[in-house]
Design an enzyme around this catalytic site. Structure first.
Site, PDB file in Angstrom:
ATOM      1  N   GLU A 238     -18.534 -16.175 -42.981  1.00  0.00           N
ATOM      2  CA  GLU A 238     -19.873 -16.214 -42.386  1.00  0.00           C
ATOM      3  C   GLU A 238     -20.904 -15.937 -43.467  1.00  0.00           C
ATOM      4  O   GLU A 238     -20.723 -15.052 -44.304  1.00  0.00           O
ATOM      5  CB  GLU A 238     -20.053 -15.161 -41.274  1.00  0.00           C
TER       6      GLU A 238
ATOM      7  N   TYR B 224     -23.975 -10.992 -45.502  1.00  0.00           N
ATOM      8  CA  TYR B 224     -25.346 -11.251 -45.099  1.00  0.00           C
ATOM      9  C   TYR B 224     -26.370 -10.493 -45.939  1.00  0.00           C
ATOM     10  O   TYR B 224     -27.473 -10.968 -46.151  1.00  0.00           O
ATOM     11  CB  TYR B 224     -25.554 -10.857 -43.629  1.00  0.00           C
TER      12      TYR B 224
ATOM     13  N   ASN C 287     -17.422 -11.918 -44.633  1.00  0.00           N
ATOM     14  CA  ASN C 287     -18.726 -12.228 -44.060  1.00  0.00           C
ATOM     15  C   ASN C 287     -19.787 -11.463 -44.840  1.00  0.00           C
ATOM     16  O   ASN C 287     -19.742 -10.234 -44.906  1.00  0.00           O
ATOM     17  CB  ASN C 287     -18.793 -11.811 -42.588  1.00  0.00           C
TER      18      ASN C 287
ATOM     19  N   HIS D 276     -13.211 -11.682 -31.478  1.00  0.00           N
ATOM     20  CA  HIS D 276     -14.597 -11.556 -31.931  1.00  0.00           C
ATOM     21  C   HIS D 276     -15.351 -10.735 -30.884  1.00  0.00           C
ATOM     22  O   HIS D 276     -16.316 -11.213 -30.265  1.00  0.00           O
ATOM     23  CB  HIS D 276     -15.223 -12.939 -32.126  1.00  0.00           C
TER      24      HIS D 276
ATOM     25  N   GLU E 299     -14.746  -8.813 -38.181  1.00  0.00           N
ATOM     26  CA  GLU E 299     -15.596  -7.638 -38.392  1.00  0.00           C
ATOM     27  C   GLU E 299     -15.202  -6.430 -37.541  1.00  0.00           C
ATOM     28  O   GLU E 299     -15.980  -5.973 -36.688  1.00  0.00           O
ATOM     29  CB  GLU E 299     -17.065  -8.007 -38.153  1.00  0.00           C
TER      30      GLU E 299
ATOM     31  N   ARG F  12     -14.593 -22.919 -37.777  1.00  0.00           N
ATOM     32  CA  ARG F  12     -14.088 -21.585 -37.477  1.00  0.00           C
ATOM     33  C   ARG F  12     -14.657 -21.144 -36.131  1.00  0.00           C
ATOM     34  O   ARG F  12     -15.867 -21.095 -35.958  1.00  0.00           O
ATOM     35  CB  ARG F  12     -14.492 -20.597 -38.579  1.00  0.00           C
TER      36      ARG F  12
END
Length: 447
Positions: free
Chosen positions: A354, A301, A299, A128, A173, A84
């Protein structure tokens, strides 16, 4: 999770599950003005050294533009199925409008050829965070017209490459583009204005919908979707203030981007909370935004820990924190995915696009020992499998990141890669986590 799930976890994912790694253009490519590339807002943002914690910039980064074959060979050595990466809009269309830069487009064509030679499937992200400066000069994402220029860009990429890639995501994002770029000035273009950030979020969603339509019009065979950063929002205590804070945080972040796509509206709680800062929405905008998507990129985290106290109650961080100071909380991943599945019945297949951690890695004797990262990835994969076993349709996992790279306003001080990069020599050294990931992928169930 049980102790055995954390420490004795085996690869019992489906045999056709996609294993990948991820990067983004500005963070790795370098070659900031090579072969006709135009400047991006991040090139401009980095000119003010006060904006980047170590005073660095992305002019060279990982020199991927010149070393892409070496990096593709690295991926192949790990046995990944997919890569990606994002395209630099200003590399293929220097001003974000007008003429296309054939030299820039040829770079991505060569990259796709190199990936195909190694049987690595390409997952492209169109945006991005590196908007062409030419569009920023016209108002950037605050200008509604930028959404239409983005659709033109998406159409051209899909026309040229749509039959050579597995998937195309419109945005990575958009929460960060709006809130960090326009809300608190941490990211380019460095604006600090709540009302602007909320309007920008709407234009980003509008651009997503316009781009989906444009790409389908040219008959792209790629799967089309969007990548959102998402988290659970947990109240620090049982106080009403903390519970209200957590509910609003989830509404203004996760639901703010999901509801327009899947429900054709913004969440009422977030609209009320934004008050006079609510975005201007033209008639028909939600019909444009609410295009069917083929996949959702998630994504993940950390969780959002919500404390209204002064000073706030700190998160418990039972699993520790990353070098970014983020709480490690794998339990939040299945909680998030199951919540999305329940709230959005039309949820398409999900990719974890991610997941990874920054760690203070150092080379010792030609090796990089990063047991913390291995534990992080292993625990999150175990958590992901729990969600899948509970019925969430997750079809792939992309580890962030392949390479240590330019970590935005943190510069080169934070290392997310499973491959160490010596920025002075551009020497790549696979870390222990890369070797672990290779072995884990190789242990997959047979077809």
């Amino acid at each position: 999770m049980t102790k055995s799930a954390q420490f004795d976890f085996q690869n019992d994912f489906p045999h056709d599950f996609t294993w990948g790694v991820a990067t983004s253009s500005f963070q790795i490519e370098g070659a900031w003005d090579a072969d006709g590339k135009g400047p991006s807002i991040w090139d401009t943002f980095c000119l003010d050294k006060a904006n980047i914690k170590d005073g660095s910039d992305g002019t060279i980064a990982c020199d991927h533009y010149n070393r892409y074959r070496e990096d593709v060979a690295l991926m192949a050595s790990l046995g990944v199925d997919a890569y990606r990466f994002s395209m630099a809009w200003a590399r293929v269309q220097p001003d974000g409008k007008g003429a296309w830069n054939e030299a820039g487009l040829d770079f991505y064509s060569r990259l796709l050829d190199a990936l195909a030679e190694k049987n690595i499937r390409a997952h492209i992200t169109l945006y991005h965070w590196d908007l062409p400066q030419g569009l920023q000069d016209d108002g950037g994402w605050l200008n509604r017209d930028t959404a239409y220029r983005f659709a033109d860009y998406a159409r051209e990429v899909a026309r040229r490459f749509g039959d050579r890639v597995e998937a195309i995501a419109t945005h990575n994002e958009p929460w960060c583009t709006a809130n960090l770029g326009y809300g608190n000035a941490q990211f380019a273009p460095g604006v600090r204005d709540l009302k602007q950030s909320i309007q920008v979020s709407h234009h980003l969603l509008l651009s997503h919908g316009l781009a989906m339509t444009a790409m389908r019009e040219v008959g792209s065979s790629a799967r089309l979707g969007i990548v959102l950063n998402q988290w659970t929002a947990d109240a620090a205590t049982d106080s009403q203030a903390d519970r209200d804070m957590a509910e609003f945080e989830y509404a203004r972040s996760v639901q703010w981007f999901m509801d327009p796509i899947f429900k054709g509206r913004y969440p009422e709680l977030a609209l009320r909370g934004h008050g006079d800062n609510a975005p201007q929405v033209a008639e028909g905008d939600f019909a444009i935004i609410q295009q069917k998507i083929d996949f959702l990129g998630c994504n993940y985290y950390f969780r959002s820990w919500c404390s209204a106290a002064v000073p706030p109650v700190p998160a418990p961080a039972r699993h520790g924190v990353t070098d970014m100071g983020w709480e490690i909380f794998p339990e939040g991943l299945p909680e998030l995915l199951l919540k999305l599945k329940a709230e959005y019945p039309d949820l398409p297949p999900v990719y974890i696009t991610e997941n990874g951690m920054a760690n203070a890695d150092t080379i010792e004797g030609g090796q990089v020992h990063d047991p913390e990262r291995i534990a992080y990835v292993r625990s999150h994969l175990a958590a992901l499998k729990e969600a899948m076993d509970a019925g969430v349709n997750v079809q792939g996992y992309f580890l962030w990141s392949l390479l240590d790279n330019f970590e935005w306003n943190s510069g080169y001080a934070k290392r997310f890669g499973i491959v160490h990069v010596d920025y002075a020599t551009q020497q790549r050294t696979p870390k222990d986590s890369a070797l672990w990931y290779r072995e884990f992928i190789a242990a997959r169930a047979p077809a």
